[in-house]
Design a protein around this motif. Structure first.
Motif, PDB file in Angstrom:
ATOM      1  N   VAL A  68       0.806  -1.223  -0.137  1.00 28.57           N
ATOM      2  CA  VAL A  68       0.119  -0.013   0.030  1.00 28.57           C
ATOM      3  C   VAL A  68       0.967   1.209  -0.154  1.00 28.57           C
ATOM      4  O   VAL A  68       1.652   1.457   0.758  1.00 28.57           O
ATOM      5  N   ALA A  69       0.554   2.130  -0.857  1.00 28.66           N
ATOM      6  CA  ALA A  69       1.316   3.368  -1.073  1.00 28.66           C
ATOM      7  C   ALA A  69       0.265   4.426  -1.230  1.00 28.66           C
ATOM      8  O   ALA A  69      -0.578   4.544  -1.804  1.00 28.66           O
ATOM      9  N   ILE A  70       0.830   5.805  -0.487  1.00 26.97           N
ATOM     10  CA  ILE A  70       0.263   6.882  -0.793  1.00 26.97           C
ATOM     11  C   ILE A  70       0.983   7.899  -1.452  1.00 26.97           C
ATOM     12  O   ILE A  70       2.235   8.121  -1.625  1.00 26.97           O
ATOM     13  N   VAL A  71       0.514   8.261  -2.774  1.00 27.28           N
ATOM     14  CA  VAL A  71       1.202   9.172  -3.973  1.00 27.28           C
ATOM     15  C   VAL A  71       0.726  10.267  -3.951  1.00 27.28           C
ATOM     16  O   VAL A  71      -0.525  10.600  -4.416  1.00 27.28           O
ATOM     17  N   ALA A  72       1.414  11.521  -3.595  1.00 31.72           N
ATOM     18  CA  ALA A  72       0.894  12.707  -3.786  1.00 31.72           C
ATOM     19  C   ALA A  72       1.565  13.153  -4.901  1.00 31.72           C
ATOM     20  O   ALA A  72       2.780  13.151  -5.347  1.00 31.72           O
ATOM     21  N   SER A  73       0.757  13.790  -5.791  1.00 28.19           N
ATOM     22  CA  SER A  73       1.258  14.402  -7.168  1.00 28.19           C
ATOM     23  C   SER A  73       0.533  15.741  -7.467  1.00 28.19           C
ATOM     24  O   SER A  73      -0.604  16.062  -7.076  1.00 28.19           O
ATOM     25  N   MET A  74       1.424  16.569  -8.541  1.00 24.06           N
ATOM     26  CA  MET A  74       0.868  17.820  -8.749  1.00 24.06           C
ATOM     27  C   MET A  74       0.226  17.416 -10.048  1.00 24.06           C
ATOM     28  O   MET A  74       0.645  17.098 -10.874  1.00 24.06           O
ATOM     29  N   LYS A  75      -1.331  18.044  -9.937  1.00 28.23           N
ATOM     30  CA  LYS A  75      -1.981  17.767 -11.372  1.00 28.23           C
ATOM     31  C   LYS A  75      -2.421  19.182 -11.853  1.00 28.23           C
ATOM     32  O   LYS A  75      -2.634  20.105 -11.472  1.00 28.23           O
ATOM     33  N   ARG A  76      -1.713  19.312 -13.356  1.00 27.59           N
ATOM     34  CA  ARG A  76      -2.215  20.526 -13.918  1.00 27.59           C
ATOM     35  C   ARG A  76      -3.237  20.230 -15.010  1.00 27.59           C
ATOM     36  O   ARG A  76      -3.079  19.060 -15.787  1.00 27.59           O
ATOM     37  N   VAL A  77      -4.272  21.063 -15.266  1.00 26.47           N
ATOM     38  CA  VAL A  77      -5.294  20.872 -16.033  1.00 26.47           C
ATOM     39  C   VAL A  77      -5.376  21.840 -17.084  1.00 26.47           C
ATOM     40  O   VAL A  77      -4.798  23.221 -16.993  1.00 26.47           O
ATOM     41  N   PHE A  78      -5.349  21.371 -18.346  1.00 26.30           N
ATOM     42  CA  PHE A  78      -5.318  22.043 -19.745  1.00 26.30           C
ATOM     43  C   PHE A  78      -6.548  22.002 -20.407  1.00 26.30           C
ATOM     44  O   PHE A  78      -7.138  21.045 -20.683  1.00 26.30           O
ATOM     45  N   ASP A  79      -7.419  23.206 -20.558  1.00 24.27           N
ATOM     46  CA  ASP A  79      -8.612  23.199 -20.848  1.00 24.27           C
ATOM     47  C   ASP A  79      -8.635  23.526 -22.362  1.00 24.27           C
ATOM     48  O   ASP A  79      -8.515  24.486 -22.932  1.00 24.27           O
ATOM     49  N   GLY A  80      -8.912  22.553 -23.252  1.00 24.21           N
ATOM     50  CA  GLY A  80      -8.897  22.705 -24.856  1.00 24.21           C
ATOM     51  C   GLY A  80     -10.120  22.677 -25.294  1.00 24.21           C
ATOM     52  O   GLY A  80     -10.176  22.434 -26.685  1.00 24.21           O
ATOM     53  N   ARG A  81     -11.180  22.710 -24.429  1.00 27.51           N
ATOM     54  CA  ARG A  81     -12.547  22.959 -24.939  1.00 27.51           C
ATOM     55  C   ARG A  81     -12.775  24.272 -25.943  1.00 27.51           C
ATOM     56  O   ARG A  81     -12.040  25.191 -25.792  1.00 27.51           O
ATOM     57  N   ASP A  82     -13.795  24.164 -26.657  1.00 26.69           N
ATOM     58  CA  ASP A  82     -14.192  25.347 -27.471  1.00 26.69           C
ATOM     59  C   ASP A  82     -14.526  26.531 -26.649  1.00 26.69           C
ATOM     60  O   ASP A  82     -15.025  26.656 -25.553  1.00 26.69           O
ATOM     61  N   PRO A  83     -14.075  27.514 -27.053  1.00 24.87           N
ATOM     62  CA  PRO A  83     -14.159  28.969 -26.231  1.00 24.87           C
ATOM     63  C   PRO A  83     -15.423  29.257 -25.834  1.00 24.87           C
ATOM     64  O   PRO A  83     -15.808  29.945 -24.822  1.00 24.87           O
ATOM     65  N   GLU A  84     -16.326  28.992 -26.977  1.00 24.01           N
ATOM     66  CA  GLU A  84     -17.861  29.102 -26.569  1.00 24.01           C
ATOM     67  C   GLU A  84     -18.407  28.199 -25.285  1.00 24.01           C
ATOM     68  O   GLU A  84     -19.156  28.812 -24.433  1.00 24.01           O
ATOM     69  N   VAL A  85     -17.737  27.190 -25.148  1.00 25.18           N
ATOM     70  CA  VAL A  85     -18.355  26.304 -24.181  1.00 25.18           C
ATOM     71  C   VAL A  85     -17.503  26.900 -22.677  1.00 25.18           C
ATOM     72  O   VAL A  85     -17.976  26.965 -21.781  1.00 25.18           O
ATOM     73  N   THR A  86     -16.271  27.336 -22.807  1.00 24.01           N
ATOM     74  CA  THR A  86     -15.582  27.666 -21.574  1.00 24.01           C
ATOM     75  C   THR A  86     -15.989  29.142 -21.168  1.00 24.01           C
ATOM     76  O   THR A  86     -15.906  29.414 -19.913  1.00 24.01           O
TER      77      THR A  86
END
Length: 137
Positions: free
Chosen positions: A82-100
């Motif tokens: 059993v291991a606990i894994v800490a990670s940094m998650k980066r989110v990149f929004d490639g959705r259509d600008p009308e949606v965002t």
């Protein structure tokens, strides 16, 4: 408790989860049957079947164009399997600008701390739990 082979396998597990984030079957296969996942928006799903349904719905929506990158910050072994894994998650929004531009479609953050609980089952590491906590600027 930790050994280099397990650390490397857990890093591969995290990398595979990133690689297959838009590939339903391989992604779901990385999880235990009773997995629990909380995404960056706070939605929780419990169980591999529920995860598959939630992912399928997301992949059939504009969310398929939201991509994440994950960098492991720390791996701590609770027990040898059993291991606990800490990670940094980066989110990149490639959705259509009308949606965002719609406030209802706004992402809660562009980064977060992703914590996995990884377990070793039958010699393979799997994700038993995943929790993303948004980082607000």
């Amino acid at each position: 408790m930790e050994n280099n082979e397990d650390v490397a396998a857990i890093r591969r597990l995290v990398a595979d989860a990133e690689t297959h984030q838009n590939d339903l079957d391989p992604f779901v296969a990385l999880h235990t049957a009773d997995t629990a996942v909380v995404n960056i928006a706070g939605r929780r799903v419990a169980g591999r079947d529920a995860l598959a349904k939630a992912m399928q719905a997301a992949l059939e929506s504009p969310l398929a164009d939201v991509i994440t990158r994950t960098e492991v910050a720390d791996i701590r072994f609770v027990r040898p399997d059993v291991a606990i894994v800490a990670s940094m998650k980066r989110v990149f929004d490639g959705r259509d600008p009308e949606v965002t531009q719609d406030p209802r479609a706004a992402l809660p953050s562009t980064s977060g701390w992703l914590t996995y609980v990884a377990v070793k089952e039958d010699g393979a590491w799997r994700i038993a739990s995943a929790q993303t906590t948004p980082i607000r600027a």
